[in-house]
Design a protein around this motif. Structure first.
Motif, PDB file in Angstrom:
ATOM      1  N   HIS A 124       0.831  -1.206   0.000  1.00 27.27           N
ATOM      2  CA  HIS A 124       0.000   0.000   0.000  1.00 27.27           C
ATOM      3  C   HIS A 124       0.870   1.262   0.000  1.00 27.27           C
ATOM      4  O   HIS A 124       0.640   2.187  -0.779  1.00 27.27           O
ATOM      5  N   LYS A 170       2.500   1.751  -3.408  1.00 25.81           N
ATOM      6  CA  LYS A 170       1.535   2.244  -4.392  1.00 25.81           C
ATOM      7  C   LYS A 170       1.259   3.726  -4.190  1.00 25.81           C
ATOM      8  O   LYS A 170       1.193   4.500  -5.142  1.00 25.81           O
ATOM      9  N   GLN A 171       1.081   4.135  -2.926  1.00 25.05           N
ATOM     10  CA  GLN A 171       0.807   5.537  -2.634  1.00 25.05           C
ATOM     11  C   GLN A 171       1.986   6.414  -3.028  1.00 25.05           C
ATOM     12  O   GLN A 171       1.817   7.465  -3.635  1.00 25.05           O
ATOM     13  N   LYS A 172       3.186   6.008  -2.669  1.00 24.41           N
ATOM     14  CA  LYS A 172       4.372   6.808  -2.950  1.00 24.41           C
ATOM     15  C   LYS A 172       4.620   6.922  -4.450  1.00 24.41           C
ATOM     16  O   LYS A 172       5.055   7.954  -4.949  1.00 24.41           O
ATOM     17  N   ARG A 198      -5.715   2.203  -8.125  1.00 27.05           N
ATOM     18  CA  ARG A 198      -6.228   0.896  -7.726  1.00 27.05           C
ATOM     19  C   ARG A 198      -6.028  -0.168  -8.793  1.00 27.05           C
ATOM     20  O   ARG A 198      -5.939  -1.342  -8.481  1.00 27.05           O
TER      21      ARG A 198
END
Length: 77
Positions: free
Chosen positions: A60, A63-65, A70
């Motif tokens: 997670h 993916k955010q960085k 999605r």
């Protein structure tokens, strides 16, 4: 032995921090990544301990960085 090129994406901060660390260790990025790949082959797996509970959190955070949505997948085996 002939060589080939591998290309992968990472965020700028991670790349810069890794380059600084490897430089302090007397390595360049290519040498450090080759060390990782060769050790993975020796170990027949990822050459560091993974904690199963943290893998979803790591995926997670990555993916955010990286700004992945999605629909993107982070492959971990």
């Amino acid at each position: 032995m002939s060589t080939t090129t591998i290309s992968f994406r990472t965020d700028r901060e991670t790349k810069e921090e890794a380059m600084r660390l490897f430089s302090e260790l007397g390595l360049d990025m290519s040498t450090a990544l080759n060390m990782f790949l060769r050790q993975a082959l020796v170990d027949n797996g990822i050459p560091f301990t993974r904690v199963a509970k943290t893998l979803p959190a790591l995926a997670h955070a990555t993916k955010q960085k990286m700004g992945w949505g999605r629909s993107s997948r982070l492959l971990m085996s």
